[in-house]
Write a protein that holds these residues in place. Structure first.
Motif, PDB file in Angstrom:
ATOM      1  N   PHE A 359      56.898 -32.561  -4.254  1.00 58.48           N
ATOM      2  CA  PHE A 359      55.855 -33.586  -4.350  1.00 58.48           C
ATOM      3  C   PHE A 359      54.591 -32.999  -4.981  1.00 58.48           C
ATOM      4  N   SER A 360      54.218 -31.785  -4.593  1.00 57.31           N
ATOM      5  CA  SER A 360      53.013 -31.151  -5.139  1.00 57.31           C
ATOM      6  C   SER A 360      53.145 -30.900  -6.636  1.00 57.31           C
ATOM      7  N   ARG A 361      54.315 -30.522  -7.071  1.00 59.30           N
ATOM      8  CA  ARG A 361      54.514 -30.295  -8.506  1.00 59.30           C
ATOM      9  C   ARG A 361      54.433 -31.603  -9.290  1.00 59.30           C
ATOM     10  N   CYS A 362      54.984 -32.678  -8.725  1.00 62.98           N
ATOM     11  CA  CYS A 362      54.879 -33.986  -9.390  1.00 62.98           C
ATOM     12  C   CYS A 362      53.421 -34.449  -9.447  1.00 62.98           C
ATOM     13  N   LYS A 392      62.291 -40.307  -7.374  1.00 66.55           N
ATOM     14  CA  LYS A 392      63.435 -40.252  -8.287  1.00 66.55           C
ATOM     15  C   LYS A 392      64.090 -38.872  -8.238  1.00 66.55           C
ATOM     16  N   LEU A 393      63.271 -37.863  -8.087  1.00 67.83           N
ATOM     17  CA  LEU A 393      63.758 -36.487  -8.045  1.00 67.83           C
ATOM     18  C   LEU A 393      64.432 -36.152  -6.722  1.00 67.83           C
ATOM     19  N   SER A 448      60.284 -23.602  -9.504  1.00 70.48           N
ATOM     20  CA  SER A 448      60.427 -23.406 -10.958  1.00 70.48           C
ATOM     21  C   SER A 448      61.506 -24.278 -11.602  1.00 70.48           C
ATOM     22  N   CYS A 449      62.253 -25.037 -10.812  1.00 73.29           N
ATOM     23  CA  CYS A 449      63.307 -25.882 -11.387  1.00 73.29           C
ATOM     24  C   CYS A 449      62.688 -26.993 -12.235  1.00 73.29           C
ATOM     25  N   GLU A 450      63.450 -27.522 -13.182  1.00 73.30           N
ATOM     26  CA  GLU A 450      62.979 -28.602 -14.033  1.00 73.30           C
ATOM     27  C   GLU A 450      62.813 -29.861 -13.217  1.00 73.30           C
ATOM     28  N   ILE A 451      61.653 -30.507 -13.329  1.00 80.04           N
ATOM     29  CA  ILE A 451      61.429 -31.700 -12.510  1.00 80.04           C
ATOM     30  C   ILE A 451      61.398 -32.997 -13.331  1.00 80.04           C
TER      31      ILE A 451
END
Length: 453
Positions: A359-362, A392-393, A448-451
């Motif tokens: 959530f923080s990365r989004c 969605k992720l 680090s995964c693609e979001i």
């Protein structure tokens, strides 16, 4: 002249956006790690968001049972700085594997290993697991929270209402005062005020049919053994399956002087919350029930001794939410158990940490986009874009975990001797069959995964 023009040009540049003002409801492990994630992954160059955490209890709850922090959970705690605090305080006991036993024959059936291909752990860098009390894990995270001036934890605040408009969210507390922020994140658990008073009031927790009876047993002395304690049948953690539930026995400290005892078992529903509180507080009744379920049919005398000696014994009903449900409004987001509480399935704590990080990365992506558009004079997109990207992720992974949790409930259900024999045959096969999936998840690094949001 040239200097004046430079100053004039500089003053005409659009100002940087103000720091995002965030309220987190819930000062447990979910709320605290989410606050750290929001700080850690804020866009470089931006002022970190101002985060206020409100907790209903007068102080953070450092009591409870023990959890297994799996490799993916430790990886995230390491990123957030909390693992160093936990290790520096010598909290918890490293766990190479969770062993599975038949309590009636004391036969080892299988194990779920965290050793990895070279015995050093799973992933890069490698991590095994740590069995740790909830209180000690929370203390480790609190130690990091204190290092971040943008995070404030306020205890003893009971929320009575939540109001949301196009620009902000306002909480009203029982004391009569209010707090307003740009967004609200509900990390307040299965009985979430954020959900029940605002996001989806009709979605209430339901009793799963099982309870966790837990306590901590000091080890009995034995002068005939090398370490001076009564011998155990496990290395660090053991799931002991019986016909009437499952008993977890595990070290939770490096000295191995105490054993966590946790029994998952079917218990008839009690209608009222006060009734559950009374049942939970009746330690001797719970002890007798555990002895009847697990000790009478156990071939290992240690099982009886641990239940007899368990201190601070408590009965905790496991409530769950239906799969799916609403997680967000335009400015309010649910994280962890407030969105998707499920029965214990061995990875619940890691799932909560992943929620906060993803959530923080989004949200950080949205903050970066907001900054760029403000600098160029463009219109700022609604923050709901970040909420939608996160859902969605995340929903697919939660649906899979929910299905796994239902399988755990089935293994706890009471059964006859034939059913128990079938269970002892199925569990090793299931652990072998699902090993690849579990290890794939344990090596994942959601920092680090693609979001794609």
């Amino acid at each position: 002249m040239g200097r004046s023009l430079a100053v004039a040009h500089q003053s005409s540049s659009p100002p940087s956006p103000p720091p995002l003002n965030i309220i987190i409801l819930g000062g447990g492990i979910a709320g605290l790690t989410t606050a750290l994630s929001l700080t850690k992954f804020a866009p470089t160059g931006d002022t970190p968001p101002r985060i206020t955490i409100y907790e209903v209890r007068p102080e953070p709850a450092t009591i409870g049972g023990a959890v297994n922090l799996t490799p993916n959970a430790l990886r995230l705690l390491s990123h957030l700085g909390a693992l160093d605090e936990i290790r520096s305080r010598n909290y918890g006991k490293e766990c190479d594997a969770v062993e599975v036993f038949d309590i009636h024959s004391n036969t080892k059936l299988a194990e779920s290993s965290f050793r990895g291909p070279d015995g050093k752990g799973l992933g890069t860098p490698p991590f095994k697991a740590i069995r740790i009390t909830r209180g000690e894990s929370l203390k480790g995270v609190l130690a990091v929270i204190e290092k971040h001036p943008n995070i404030q934890l306020i205890c003893g605040k009971k929320t009575t209402s939540i109001h949301e408009d196009a620009n902000s969210v306002t909480l009203t507390f029982e004391s009569g005062d209010t707090a307003t922020a740009d967004i609200l994140i509900g990390c307040d658990g299965i009985h979430s005020v954020t959900r029940l008073k605002h996001v989806e009031p009709s979605r209430k927790g339901t009793y799963s049919g099982i309870c966790n009876a837990f306590g901590f047993a000091p080890r009995r002395k034995d002068a005939t053994t090398a370490d001076g304690f009564e011998p155990v049948h496990f290395e660090t953690s053991a799931m002991n399956f019986s016909r009437r539930g499952m008993l977890l026995t595990s070290f939770h400290d490096t000295a191995k002087e105490s054993i966590y005892v946790g029994g998952l078992m079917q218990v008839p529903e009690i209608a009222s919350r006060d009734g559950w509180k009374a049942a939970g507080a009746d330690a001797e009744k719970t002890r007798k029930d555990m002895l009847d379920r697990f000790a009478d049919g156990a071939s290992n005398p240690l099982i009886k001794h641990l239940i007899e000696d368990a201190q601070d014994l408590y009965l905790w009903p496991v409530f769950t939410l239906s799969n799916g449900g609403k997680w967000a409004t335009d400015r309010v987001m649910l994280i962890g158990d407030s969105a998707h509480a499920m029965p214990p399935q061995g990875e619940a704590t890691g799932i909560v940490f992943e929620d906060g990080v993803l959530f923080s990365r989004c949200l950080a992506r949205w903050m970066l986009k907001r900054s760029e558009l403000l600098q160029s004079g463009g219109a700022v997109p609604p923050v709901k874009e970040a909420f939608d990207a996160y859902e969605k992720l995340r929903r697919g992974r939660i649906e899979v975990a929910f299905g796994e949790s239902q399988s755990v409930v089935k293994t706890v259900n009471e059964t006859g001797w034939l059913g128990h024999w079938i269970k002892t045959c199925v569990v090793p096969w299931y652990l072998w069959w699902s090993r690849g999936y579990r290890e794939k998840h344990f090596v994942e690094d959601v920092t680090s995964c693609e979001i794609n949001c």
